[in-house]
Structure formats: C-alpha cells, structure tokens
Design an enzyme around this catalytic site. Sequence first.
Site, mmCIF file in Angstrom:
data_model
loop_
_atom_site.group_PDB
_atom_site.id
_atom_site.type_symbol
_atom_site.label_atom_id
_atom_site.label_comp_id
_atom_site.label_asym_id
_atom_site.label_seq_id
_atom_site.Cartn_x
_atom_site.Cartn_y
_atom_site.Cartn_z
ATOM 1 N N VAL A 88 0.921 -3.950 3.951
ATOM 2 C CA VAL A 88 0.736 -5.316 4.247
ATOM 3 C C VAL A 88 1.930 -6.045 4.196
ATOM 4 C CG1 VAL A 88 -2.062 -5.380 4.223
ATOM 5 C CG2 VAL A 88 -0.374 -6.253 2.281
ATOM 6 N N SER A 113 0.793 -1.081 0.089
ATOM 7 C CA SER A 113 0.019 -0.024 -0.204
ATOM 8 C C SER A 113 0.848 1.287 -0.078
ATOM 9 C CB SER A 113 -0.959 0.065 1.037
ATOM 10 O OG SER A 113 -2.156 0.230 0.807
HETATM 11 N N1 GLU Z 1 -1.561 -5.357 -2.802
HETATM 12 C C1 GLU Z 1 -2.699 -5.030 -1.789
HETATM 13 C C2 GLU Z 1 -3.893 -4.910 -2.129
HETATM 14 O O1 GLU Z 1 -4.179 -4.303 -3.120
HETATM 15 C C3 GLU Z 1 -2.069 -3.771 -0.795
HETATM 16 C C4 GLU Z 1 -2.675 -3.877 0.154
HETATM 17 C C5 GLU Z 1 -1.955 -3.150 1.420
HETATM 18 O O2 GLU Z 1 -0.788 -2.991 1.574
HETATM 19 O O3 GLU Z 1 -2.748 -2.508 2.101
HETATM 20 O O4 GLU Z 1 -4.702 -6.005 -1.860
#
Ligand code: GLU
Length: 310
Positions: free
Chosen positions: A260, A66
Amino acid sequence: MSREEFQALLDYSVEEARTVLLQGKVADYIPELKKAPAEQLGIVLTDLEGHIYASGDTDRPFTIQSIVKVFALLYALEHFGPDLVFEKVGMEPSGASFMEMTTLSDFSNKPSNPLINAGAIVVASMISQEIEFDHFLEYISGLCASNGLKVNEAVFLSELDHSERNHALAWELKRLRLLTNNLDESLWFYTRGCAVEMTARELSRFAVILANGGYDPLTGEQKVDAEVVRITLTLLFTCGLYNGTGEFAVRIGLPAKSGVGGGILAAAHQRFGIGAYGPSLDIYGNSIGAIKVLSELSEKLDWHTFAWNE
Ligand code: GLU
C-alpha cells in the site's frame, strides 16, 4: 528491439500511465502514508545481463509495506522448510482485501496464505523467534544489493499506532496457537518490516533474482534456493495483489506483489526483474499507475506467462 527502442517504449508507457493517476488515491488508513506524493510514478527493469532501464520517479524511497511478506516468506522457507511453514499457513488465494478479518480459511483453521496480513503475522512470528530484526533487515538488504536499507521510523510508529486490525488478527492467531513468538513481538516485527524503505531500483534488483530462479545474474551467486523461489513465485501469481490478483493474472500474467506504499515487484521469468512505484492506488490497494505501465509493457513485450509465441 534495440536498447534505445526499449527505453523509449518504457518512457512512453510511463508518461501514458500518468493520465490514470488522478483516478487513484493514496493510502490513508495510516496517517504517515497519506503524505506520499500521488503524482509520482516510476519503473525500473533489470535484465539478466545487468542492464538497467529506468523511467519516471525511480529514486525516491518508499516503504515496502506488504512486499515485506515476500522477503519473510523466502526467509522462512529457507530456514524452516516448506513443511513447517505450510503447517501454519495455507497456499490458497483468499480473494479478500489485505485487511479482511475473514482471512482464516474455514477448513484448515489457519490463514489462507502467507501474503495476507494474518499469514504474514504467523510467518513474522516464526522468524522473530529466531533472529533479531536487524539481521532480517541485513538479509533484505543483501537481496536488494543495498549496503544498508533503513526503516522509516515515522511510518513505523504511525503504523504501530494504528494497528488495531492487525492486533485483532493476531489475537485470533494466538487463540488458534499459530503464533510461535509472543503476540507483541510478532506484531512489532511484522510492522517494522512493512516500514522498510527502498527505491524501485533496489526492488528491481531483488526481483531479477526471483526472475532467475534465485541465481543472481550480476554477482554469479545462488542467493535463494531455486525450489524456494518456485514456491514463492507461484504464491505471488495466485495471491500477490489482494483481491485484484485474478484480474492481474489474466491481463498481465506475471507473478507480482504490491504494497500500500505504492510499490510493486514483478518477475518476468528469465527476462526481467521489475520494481515499480506509484503511491496512487486503485480500489484494491494496488498502484494504479504501475499496473497501467505493466499492462502496456506486458502486452507489447509478450510477457504474459501463457503468451503464445509463434
Ligand atoms: N502495513 C500494512 C498493514 O499491515 C501492509 C498492508 C499492505 O501493504 O498491504 O496494514
């Protein structure tokens, strides 16, 4: 406090914070992310004179997830201007988790803000129509003073393979005519951005630019427009940590963005750029260890934006 005392405080805070790592959990909704070492924790602080203070596991690259939303927002604000960007995404906290389907604000029919997935997909759509992904990667590398950041291809593919929710969001965005580019290219660009890898050191190097109004204190260049930085930091303060943003703002009081993958970027205004990494996450999806270290340091060093210093 001398530099040695400062380093000792940092080392102590990181070691103390390791005790909470078992209370968290590594992200598992993307198979490749499950492989992250839950016992790792590290933090790097870069000050305005270029001194670097590092403690713990700071040289292991992690995918920014994110946190890419911050780079995308900066790029979009600089290239399209705030009016065009905020025509398509709002400026309001959503109070929802990063994956929530309820991220389209009821009144405006657009995503609440650019730091939730729905908003970031809209921003990625705008950018992807203008530039190739590799050009965006060079932009990110430039802000981190890196000679060439890379995408973790295994994480990227794993994520692309498990992006049903983001697809659902993207279809709704398409229905609302908020995607500028086609749906697949917008999602591809967004997802590839999430899989960019860097170290806490590189993240901290970027954060110091934010902490200093866009002016890179190490190279003497204005890397990002000061107004764009002001808008971005405000959104990080109000929306940067999913539904844990309010508590983080009260307890720690810094603009920050988590991912995340375990990364957290934070900016202590005119003091430090902070990059932290610890893949064990709390219930909101924020690095449990990094939050513990930041909370200890913020209290001891009076970092809170509204701290009252006599
Ligand atoms: N790649 C993750 C998603 O879009 C990012 C989520 C995150 O780090 O909040 O699900």
